[in-house]
Write a protein that holds these residues in place. Structure first.
Motif, PDB file in Angstrom:
ATOM      1  N   GLY B 317       0.820  -1.210   0.000  1.00  6.72           N
ATOM      2  CA  GLY B 317       0.000   0.000   0.000  1.00  6.72           C
ATOM      3  C   GLY B 317       0.850   1.253   0.000  1.00  6.72           C
ATOM      4  N   ILE B 318       1.842   1.265   0.919  1.00  9.82           N
ATOM      5  CA  ILE B 318       2.700   2.446   1.017  1.00  9.82           C
ATOM      6  C   ILE B 318       3.458   2.646  -0.285  1.00  9.82           C
ATOM      7  CG2 ILE B 318       4.717   3.409   2.196  1.00  9.82           C
ATOM      8  CD1 ILE B 318       3.752   1.828   4.690  1.00  9.82           C
ATOM      9  N   ALA B 319       3.999   1.526  -0.838  1.00  6.47           N
ATOM     10  CA  ALA B 319       4.796   1.634  -2.068  1.00  6.47           C
ATOM     11  C   ALA B 319       3.936   2.147  -3.216  1.00  6.47           C
ATOM     12  CB  ALA B 319       5.412   0.285  -2.405  1.00  6.47           C
ATOM     13  N   SER B 320       2.696   1.633  -3.334  1.00 10.98           N
ATOM     14  CA  SER B 320       1.814   2.087  -4.407  1.00 10.98           C
ATOM     15  C   SER B 320       1.594   3.590  -4.320  1.00 10.98           C
ATOM     16  CB  SER B 320       0.453   1.391  -4.315  1.00 10.98           C
ATOM     17  OG  SER B 320       0.554   0.082  -4.769  1.00 10.98           O
ATOM     18  N   ARG B 321       1.350   4.037  -3.089  1.00 10.50           N
ATOM     19  CA  ARG B 321       1.044   5.448  -2.892  1.00 10.50           C
ATOM     20  C   ARG B 321       2.250   6.336  -3.187  1.00 10.50           C
ATOM     21  NH1 ARG B 321      -2.524   8.770   0.682  1.00 10.50           N
ATOM     22  NH2 ARG B 321      -4.054   7.186   0.215  1.00 10.50           N
ATOM     23  N   VAL B 322       3.386   5.950  -2.606  1.00 11.19           N
ATOM     24  CA  VAL B 322       4.582   6.777  -2.755  1.00 11.19           C
ATOM     25  C   VAL B 322       5.071   6.785  -4.200  1.00 11.19           C
ATOM     26  CG1 VAL B 322       7.006   6.996  -2.105  1.00 11.19           C
ATOM     27  CG2 VAL B 322       5.296   6.438  -0.379  1.00 11.19           C
ATOM     28  N   LEU B 323       5.135   5.593  -4.820  1.00  7.73           N
ATOM     29  CA  LEU B 323       5.649   5.515  -6.189  1.00  7.73           C
ATOM     30  C   LEU B 323       4.651   6.104  -7.174  1.00  7.73           C
ATOM     31  CD1 LEU B 323       7.242   1.960  -6.167  1.00  7.73           C
ATOM     32  CD2 LEU B 323       8.361   4.149  -5.935  1.00  7.73           C
ATOM     33  N   GLY B 324       3.350   6.011  -6.823  1.00  7.70           N
ATOM     34  CA  GLY B 324       2.334   6.583  -7.685  1.00  7.70           C
ATOM     35  C   GLY B 324       2.453   8.088  -7.791  1.00  7.70           C
ATOM     36  N   ARG B 325       3.050   8.704  -6.754  1.00  7.53           N
ATOM     37  CA  ARG B 325       3.253  10.160  -6.790  1.00  7.53           C
ATOM     38  C   ARG B 325       4.498  10.523  -7.573  1.00  7.53           C
ATOM     39  NH1 ARG B 325       3.204  10.963  -1.265  1.00  7.53           N
ATOM     40  NH2 ARG B 325       1.156  10.736  -0.323  1.00  7.53           N
ATOM     41  N   GLY B 326       5.179   9.505  -8.138  1.00  6.22           N
ATOM     42  CA  GLY B 326       6.308   9.800  -9.002  1.00  6.22           C
ATOM     43  C   GLY B 326       7.660   9.643  -8.343  1.00  6.22           C
ATOM     44  N   ALA B 327       7.701   9.089  -7.115  1.00  2.77           N
ATOM     45  CA  ALA B 327       8.990   8.890  -6.463  1.00  2.77           C
ATOM     46  C   ALA B 327       9.763   7.798  -7.195  1.00  2.77           C
ATOM     47  CB  ALA B 327       8.781   8.500  -5.001  1.00  2.77           C
ATOM     48  N   PRO B 328      11.111   7.899  -7.237  1.00  2.57           N
ATOM     49  CA  PRO B 328      11.901   6.841  -7.879  1.00  2.57           C
ATOM     50  C   PRO B 328      11.839   5.554  -7.038  1.00  2.57           C
ATOM     51  CG  PRO B 328      13.335   8.447  -6.846  1.00  2.57           C
ATOM     52  CD  PRO B 328      11.941   8.992  -6.737  1.00  2.57           C
ATOM     53  N   PRO B 329      11.725   4.392  -7.693  1.00 10.57           N
ATOM     54  CA  PRO B 329      11.502   3.147  -6.958  1.00 10.57           C
ATOM     55  C   PRO B 329      12.725   2.626  -6.206  1.00 10.57           C
ATOM     56  CG  PRO B 329      11.550   2.736  -9.323  1.00 10.57           C
ATOM     57  CD  PRO B 329      11.627   4.210  -9.141  1.00 10.57           C
ATOM     58  N   LEU B 330      13.934   2.903  -6.712  1.00  8.01           N
ATOM     59  CA  LEU B 330      15.095   2.227  -6.123  1.00  8.01           C
ATOM     60  C   LEU B 330      15.379   2.595  -4.666  1.00  8.01           C
ATOM     61  CD1 LEU B 330      17.207   2.096  -9.308  1.00  8.01           C
ATOM     62  CD2 LEU B 330      16.506   0.160  -7.920  1.00  8.01           C
ATOM     63  N   PRO B 331      15.338   3.908  -4.306  1.00  7.86           N
ATOM     64  CA  PRO B 331      15.533   4.220  -2.889  1.00  7.86           C
ATOM     65  C   PRO B 331      14.500   3.531  -1.999  1.00  7.86           C
ATOM     66  CG  PRO B 331      15.692   6.201  -4.214  1.00  7.86           C
ATOM     67  CD  PRO B 331      15.238   5.111  -5.130  1.00  7.86           C
ATOM     68  N   LEU B 332      13.284   3.403  -2.503  1.00  5.68           N
ATOM     69  CA  LEU B 332      12.240   2.739  -1.714  1.00  5.68           C
ATOM     70  C   LEU B 332      12.577   1.255  -1.534  1.00  5.68           C
ATOM     71  CD1 LEU B 332       9.555   3.644  -0.442  1.00  5.68           C
ATOM     72  CD2 LEU B 332       8.435   2.499  -2.340  1.00  5.68           C
ATOM     73  N   GLY B 333      13.102   0.621  -2.602  1.00  5.30           N
ATOM     74  CA  GLY B 333      13.521  -0.764  -2.493  1.00  5.30           C
ATOM     75  C   GLY B 333      14.612  -0.931  -1.453  1.00  5.30           C
ATOM     76  N   ARG B 334      15.575   0.004  -1.477  1.00  3.08           N
ATOM     77  CA  ARG B 334      16.647  -0.042  -0.470  1.00  3.08           C
ATOM     78  C   ARG B 334      16.067   0.125   0.924  1.00  3.08           C
ATOM     79  NH1 ARG B 334      20.157   2.900  -4.051  1.00  3.08           N
ATOM     80  NH2 ARG B 334      19.509   4.871  -3.142  1.00  3.08           N
ATOM     81  N   LEU B 335      15.108   1.045   1.056  1.00  2.00           N
ATOM     82  CA  LEU B 335      14.477   1.262   2.357  1.00  2.00           C
ATOM     83  C   LEU B 335      13.804  -0.026   2.836  1.00  2.00           C
ATOM     84  CD1 LEU B 335      13.627   3.322   4.564  1.00  2.00           C
ATOM     85  CD2 LEU B 335      11.522   3.638   3.270  1.00  2.00           C
TER      86      LEU B 335
END
Lengths: 51, 483
Positions: B317-335
């Protein structure tokens, strides 16, 4: 809608398109037939209904 | 005759397209309902995974008394097919069809194999276990037919998932991809959890007839769900069909090499492999760990799985929301990987300190990390996929992901079975061997983060330049531009 020698009546598909749709039907029949045959053989091995 | 013909043509042209399994035009905007329907194929994938890894594993060993080593070998067979996902993806990229279809033929073929495997599986297993007259049958019949059944299901799952994800990538614009990835993962999780509960209840009082009904029911459900998912998803396209006729596709090796030359592609795949392996072992080991090291009851350990899945869902859910706003996916993957490490540490420490609360927090954190990591890395793969090689790119994602998840789960299963069988193995208490495994997983996550660090540079560069964006959008309108 008009008569086109390249199109197959009555679907309006071209000959190649119609042959492709037909090939899915043939493939499906083959695969399902083979599966049914194998399943029957296996059932016959564990619970023979003939002989 | 002529009248009849004109009438038939008129009627067909009016009602015909509504009953065809292909869409007439490719719509620019794909409504959420249609994507929801498409994601149903993931339910059948989840169902097949649970049936193979969970339900049949138990049924074969406990009820059918098949030797455990043979069971393990059979269940490993579908894994062998995982690397072929790249080939499947490539085939669907370069498929030549008079109807202009690329993905649907492969998803349908995969569905047929999955169905076929499930249709013969119960009989194969009964013959393998020497049920009825099969005691006198030659041994090889049972072995070969069971192997065939597992191979068919495995091949079907790989085909359906790879090409299904490629189709989803085809359908949506880049800004909607995180939404689709989230949907796909949630459906997979839903399929796994739902079918695990369902199969568990249905097979509680085991009889051979019931086994046949349950597995063949799964076969029928697979075909029904996949047909419903596929209906009208891919457009029939004569222009594309013409282009397919003349396009000269590169050879598989050349296409793969071209994909791997992309900036950071191999690195991203390594990260996916390491992270998936690290998170993959947790799921299986949490329950026995809770029972043996922290003295949880059976009912309580079952809730652990729910807590883990809840964490994963939250991650999606969090990833969908954050990435849907245009954030780059890789830092989120690292997180995600970074959240997993303290999660595993908390799990390890909880047995030493005797803190069940810490264990629960660790379980949730690990699930959350797994959700974030899985979502972000798949989104990154989709975004980086070159327009003509979407199938190949998702095929290589699937090859790495399925292999590493499979090996992780299998290893965890072996470790668990060994530990449950002899709990007094070491003088350090029941928790020690588990803790070694959990620490190993944390180490794999550290490795994944370390490998992922330079990746941000590539992603940042690509976002700043923006040319991939342009190329991707243009090419999607005319997907047969094989160089």
């Amino acid at each position: 809608m008009t008569d086109d020698p390249d199109k197959v009546w009555p679907t309006g598909l071209t000959l190649r398109e119609a042959e492709e749709v037909h090939s899915y039907l043939i493939d499906g029949t083959r695969v399902f037939g083979a599966i049914a045959a194998i399943a029957h053989i296996l059932v016959a091995v564990s619970t023979p209904w003939l002989g | 005759m002529l009248d009849y013909r004109a009438f038939a043509l008129r009627t067909l042209s009016r009602v015909g397209p509504r009953y065809l399994p292909f869409a007439d035009v490719a719509t620019a905007e794909v409504p959420l309902g249609r994507l929801l329907r498409l994601s149903l194929f993931q339910v059948t994938v989840g169902m097949a995974l649970v049936l193979l890894v969970g339900t049949l594993n138990r049924v074969m060993i406990v009820e059918l008394a098949v030797p455990a080593s043979l069971v393990a070998g059979m269940l490993a067979l579908p894994l062998v097919f995982a690397p072929f996902r790249t080939l499947i993806g490539y085939k669907s990229d370069t498929h030549v069809s008079a109807l202009g279809l690329r993905r649907v033929p492969y998803i349908w073929k995969g569905t047929m194999y999955q169905f076929g495997g499930f249709a013969i599986m119960p009989f194969a297993l009964l013959v393998l276990s020497g049920y009825g007259e099969a005691v006198d049958a030659p041994r090889w019949i049972g072995l070969v037919s069971a192997a065939l059944a597992f191979l068919l299901v495995g091949a079907g799952v790989h085909m359906v998932q790879t090409v299904g994800l490629a189709l989803a990538t085809d359908l949506v614009d880049e800004e909607d991809q995180p939404k689709v990835v989230g949907l796909m993962y949630v459906m997979l999780l839903f399929g796994m959890v739902g079918s695990a509960l369902l199969f568990g209840t249905l097979l509680e009082n085991y009889t051979p007839g019931r086994l046949i009904r349950v597995i063949q029911g799964a076969a029928v459900a697979t075909v029904a769900l996949n047909l419903f998912a596929l209906w009208k998803q891919e457009a029939r396209d004569r222009v594309r069909a013409q282009a397919m006729l003349t396009a000269r596709a590169p050879a598989f090796g050349a296409a793969l090499e071209q994909l791997m030359r992309g900036p950071g592609t191999i690195r991203l795949l390594v990260v996916i492999g390491l992270g998936t392996f690290g998170f993959g072992m947790a799921d299986v080991l949490l329950e026995p760990y809770g029972g043996q090291a922290l003295g949880f009851t059976v009912a309580q350990t079952t809730k652990l799985t729910a807590l883990f899945a809840g964490g994963t869902l939250a991650g999606f859910g969090i990833a969908s929301r954050v990435l849907g706003r245009g954030a780059p996916p890789l830092p989120l993957g690292r997180l995600g990987a970074a959240i997993g490490i303290p999660g595993f540490l908390a799990i390890v420490l909880s047995s030493g300190l005797g803190q069940p609360g810490l264990f629960l927090a660790g379980t949730f954190a690990t699930g959350l990390g797994a959700g974030l990591f899985g979502h972000a890395t798949l989104t990154a793969t989709m975004r980086a996929a070159p327009a003509g090689q979407i199938g190949l790119a998702l095929g290589s994602w699937g090859a790495v992901q399925a292999t590493c998840a499979g090996i992780g789960m299998a290893l965890a299963g072996i470790v668990r079975d060994g530990l449950v069988a002899m709990p007094a193995l070491s003088g350090y208490g029941a928790a020690a061997p588990y803790n070694v495994v959990f620490m190993t997983e944390a180490a794999f996550l550290v490795l994944a983060i370390a490998v992922a660090v330079p990746l941000g540079r590539f992603a940042g560069h690509k976002d700043a330049a923006g040319h991939r964006d342009l190329a991707g959008r243009d090419n999607r309108k005319n997907p047969v531009e094989v160089a």
